[in-house]
Design an enzyme around this catalytic site. Structure first.
Site, PDB file in Angstrom:
ATOM      1  N   LYS A  16      16.336  -2.327   3.677  1.00 36.08           N
ATOM      2  CA  LYS A  16      16.709  -3.586   3.003  1.00 36.08           C
ATOM      3  C   LYS A  16      18.242  -3.761   3.028  1.00 36.08           C
ATOM      4  O   LYS A  16      18.978  -2.801   3.349  1.00 36.08           O
ATOM      5  CB  LYS A  16      16.176  -3.549   1.567  1.00 36.08           C
ATOM      6  CG  LYS A  16      14.640  -3.575   1.482  1.00 36.08           C
ATOM      7  CD  LYS A  16      14.188  -3.591   0.025  1.00 36.08           C
ATOM      8  CE  LYS A  16      12.690  -3.784  -0.101  1.00 36.08           C
ATOM      9  NZ  LYS A  16      12.242  -3.849  -1.509  1.00 36.08           N
ATOM     10  N   ARG A 125       5.037   5.395   3.323  1.00 39.26           N
ATOM     11  CA  ARG A 125       5.122   5.098   1.877  1.00 39.26           C
ATOM     12  C   ARG A 125       5.612   6.336   1.127  1.00 39.26           C
ATOM     13  O   ARG A 125       6.407   6.244   0.197  1.00 39.26           O
ATOM     14  CB  ARG A 125       3.753   4.680   1.311  1.00 39.26           C
ATOM     15  CG  ARG A 125       3.280   3.292   1.693  1.00 39.26           C
ATOM     16  CD  ARG A 125       4.077   2.156   1.099  1.00 39.26           C
ATOM     17  NE  ARG A 125       4.002   2.027  -0.347  1.00 39.26           N
ATOM     18  CZ  ARG A 125       4.527   0.998  -1.030  1.00 39.26           C
ATOM     19  NH1 ARG A 125       5.151   0.019  -0.403  1.00 39.26           N
ATOM     20  NH2 ARG A 125       4.453   0.940  -2.334  1.00 39.26           N
ATOM     21  N   THR A 131       7.966   2.503  -6.030  1.00 37.34           N
ATOM     22  CA  THR A 131       8.789   1.279  -6.076  1.00 37.34           C
ATOM     23  C   THR A 131      10.086   1.412  -6.890  1.00 37.34           C
ATOM     24  O   THR A 131      11.137   0.940  -6.466  1.00 37.34           O
ATOM     25  CB  THR A 131       7.948   0.116  -6.659  1.00 37.34           C
ATOM     26  OG1 THR A 131       6.737   0.023  -5.910  1.00 37.34           O
ATOM     27  CG2 THR A 131       8.695  -1.190  -6.619  1.00 37.34           C
ATOM     28  N   ARG A 142      13.912   6.544  -1.879  1.00 43.94           N
ATOM     29  CA  ARG A 142      14.291   5.818  -3.109  1.00 43.94           C
ATOM     30  C   ARG A 142      14.748   6.787  -4.196  1.00 43.94           C
ATOM     31  O   ARG A 142      15.660   6.489  -4.968  1.00 43.94           O
ATOM     32  CB  ARG A 142      13.095   4.981  -3.580  1.00 43.94           C
ATOM     33  CG  ARG A 142      12.846   3.743  -2.696  1.00 43.94           C
ATOM     34  CD  ARG A 142      11.478   3.148  -2.928  1.00 43.94           C
ATOM     35  NE  ARG A 142      11.312   1.832  -2.294  1.00 43.94           N
ATOM     36  CZ  ARG A 142      10.156   1.180  -2.252  1.00 43.94           C
ATOM     37  NH1 ARG A 142       9.069   1.714  -2.782  1.00 43.94           N
ATOM     38  NH2 ARG A 142      10.088  -0.010  -1.674  1.00 43.94           N
ATOM     39  N   ASN A 162      15.835  -1.222  -4.012  1.00 40.32           N
ATOM     40  CA  ASN A 162      15.208   0.075  -3.721  1.00 40.32           C
ATOM     41  C   ASN A 162      15.265   0.452  -2.237  1.00 40.32           C
ATOM     42  O   ASN A 162      14.437   1.210  -1.749  1.00 40.32           O
ATOM     43  CB  ASN A 162      13.781   0.126  -4.275  1.00 40.32           C
ATOM     44  CG  ASN A 162      12.953  -1.059  -3.827  1.00 40.32           C
ATOM     45  OD1 ASN A 162      13.401  -1.843  -2.986  1.00 40.32           O
ATOM     46  ND2 ASN A 162      11.753  -1.180  -4.349  1.00 40.32           N
ATOM     47  N   HIS A 165      11.604  -1.163   2.507  1.00 37.72           N
ATOM     48  CA  HIS A 165      10.269  -1.756   2.376  1.00 37.72           C
ATOM     49  C   HIS A 165       9.335  -0.994   3.305  1.00 37.72           C
ATOM     50  O   HIS A 165       9.738  -0.583   4.392  1.00 37.72           O
ATOM     51  CB  HIS A 165      10.290  -3.234   2.792  1.00 37.72           C
ATOM     52  CG  HIS A 165       8.915  -3.750   3.056  1.00 37.72           C
ATOM     53  ND1 HIS A 165       8.085  -4.166   2.048  1.00 37.72           N
ATOM     54  CD2 HIS A 165       8.186  -3.830   4.209  1.00 37.72           C
ATOM     55  CE1 HIS A 165       6.912  -4.510   2.560  1.00 37.72           C
ATOM     56  NE2 HIS A 165       6.948  -4.311   3.872  1.00 37.72           N
TER      57      HIS A 165
HETATM   58  P1  GDP Z   1       6.839  -2.016  -2.977  1.00 38.07           P
HETATM   59  O1  GDP Z   1       5.641  -2.225  -2.086  1.00 38.07           O
HETATM   60  O2  GDP Z   1       6.960  -0.586  -3.449  1.00 38.07           O
HETATM   61  O3  GDP Z   1       8.133  -2.501  -2.338  1.00 38.07           O
HETATM   62  O4  GDP Z   1       6.633  -2.881  -4.315  1.00 38.07           O
HETATM   63  P2  GDP Z   1       5.962  -4.340  -4.558  1.00 38.07           P
HETATM   64  O5  GDP Z   1       5.234  -4.797  -3.339  1.00 38.07           O
HETATM   65  O6  GDP Z   1       5.202  -4.247  -5.839  1.00 38.07           O
HETATM   66  O7  GDP Z   1       7.217  -5.277  -4.849  1.00 38.07           O
HETATM   67  C1  GDP Z   1       8.048  -5.781  -3.811  1.00 38.07           C
HETATM   68  C2  GDP Z   1       9.507  -5.653  -4.226  1.00 38.07           C
HETATM   69  O8  GDP Z   1       9.762  -6.496  -5.369  1.00 38.07           O
HETATM   70  C3  GDP Z   1       9.934  -4.255  -4.700  1.00 38.07           C
HETATM   71  O9  GDP Z   1      10.235  -3.373  -3.628  1.00 38.07           O
HETATM   72  C4  GDP Z   1      11.139  -4.579  -5.557  1.00 38.07           C
HETATM   73  O10 GDP Z   1      12.307  -4.828  -4.756  1.00 38.07           O
HETATM   74  C5  GDP Z   1      10.711  -5.899  -6.237  1.00 38.07           C
HETATM   75  N1  GDP Z   1      10.029  -5.687  -7.521  1.00 38.07           N
HETATM   76  C6  GDP Z   1       8.773  -5.204  -7.692  1.00 38.07           C
HETATM   77  N2  GDP Z   1       8.433  -5.156  -8.989  1.00 38.07           N
HETATM   78  C7  GDP Z   1       9.488  -5.621  -9.672  1.00 38.07           C
HETATM   79  C8  GDP Z   1       9.749  -5.813 -11.080  1.00 38.07           C
HETATM   80  O11 GDP Z   1       8.904  -5.534 -11.956  1.00 38.07           O
HETATM   81  N3  GDP Z   1      10.967  -6.318 -11.425  1.00 38.07           N
HETATM   82  C9  GDP Z   1      11.920  -6.626 -10.498  1.00 38.07           C
HETATM   83  N4  GDP Z   1      13.103  -7.123 -10.933  1.00 38.07           N
HETATM   84  N5  GDP Z   1      11.716  -6.456  -9.165  1.00 38.07           N
HETATM   85  C10 GDP Z   1      10.519  -5.961  -8.750  1.00 38.07           C
HETATM   86 MG    MG Z   2       4.663  -3.965  -1.553  1.00 37.48          MG
END
Ligand code: GDP
Ligand code: MG
Length: 198
Positions: A16, A125, A131, A142, A162, A165
């Site tokens: 990212k 992953r 996350t 991360r 983080n 992706h």
């Molecule tokens: P990932 O698959 O581990 O990247 O997580 P997700 O698919 O759930 O979310 C996509 C991205 O959104 C994450 O990598 C974070 O950058 C952001 N994000 C996810 N959950 C949150 C949250 O609860 N609050 C905030 N501010 N950002 C979030």
């Molecule tokens: Mg995701």
């Protein structure tokens, strides 16, 4: 174990904008290669908002999942979501966080990659870690390079930074690979360890 049981997969990964700007692309590639995974496409891109909009899911289930997580962080820290971001509606909050995510992912160049290998989706992953960097296992990307948290992100009205992706499942992987690369840009070769590691 026979070869047919082994799951040779392709997955999509991105360093990212914060990962690129912190100079972590090389370290991240090193970890992928060290694990025996094969990079079959890799390039720097400046994503447009519309591309990131297509990249992340926008179905009600995904929006609600993000909205619920955000609400529970506010509750954990005794913060009133109405005061903080003007609503306590799960779906509205989910959509607000999604917009923050579009801001984040278009804030600078990203390094996009397709990675191939046995159980590549789960392996990548695992390399990334969970996350939330504050909660991510030490030894993961991360966990080793960030300590960002939902409350730090929410207070600054931004997505959690983080660094990387990675596709969560086969459907996401297929969708994302198709979105970011032409099939002619996916390369085929054998790593010398393949005979020993598979
Ligand atoms: P990932 O698959 O581990 O990247 O997580 P997700 O698919 O759930 O979310 C996509 C991205 O959104 C994450 O990598 C974070 O950058 C952001 N994000 C996810 N959950 C949150 C949250 O609860 N609050 C905030 N501010 N950002 C979030
Ligand atoms: Mg995701």
């Amino acid at each position: 174990m026979t070869k047919s049981v082994l799951r040779e997969e392709r997955t999509f990964m991105m360093v990212k904008p914060d990962g690129v700007r912190r100079g972590l692309a090389g370290e991240i590639i090193r970890r992928i290669e060290q694990r025996g995974l094969k990079i079959i496409a890799c390039s720097l891109a400046a994503p447009k908002r519309a591309e990131i909009d297509k990249h992340y899911p926008k179905d009600a289930k995904w929006i609600r999942r993000v909205g619920e997580k955000t609400l529970s962080t506010f509750a954990q820290y005794n913060i009133n979501p109405k005061k903080e971001i003007g609503t306590d509606d799960i779906e509205k909050i989910g959509r607000i966080v999604r917009e923050w995510l579009l801001d984040y992912m278009t804030s600078g160049p990203v390094l996009k990659m397709v990675i191939e290998g046995v159980h590549a989706i789960d392996m990548v992953r695992k390399l990334c870690g969970t996350t939330i960097p504050l909660a991510a296992e030490l030894g993961s990307i991360r966990g080793d390079f960030s300590a960002d948290s939902p409350i730090a992100a929410q207070s600054a009205m931004r997505a959690i930074h983080n660094l990387v992706h990675a596709s969560e499942n086969i459907d996401e992987a297929n969708h994302e690979i198709k979105l970011w690369f032409k099939s002619a840009d996916l390369h085929s070769y054998r790593r010398v360890e393949e005979e020993l590691m598979i």
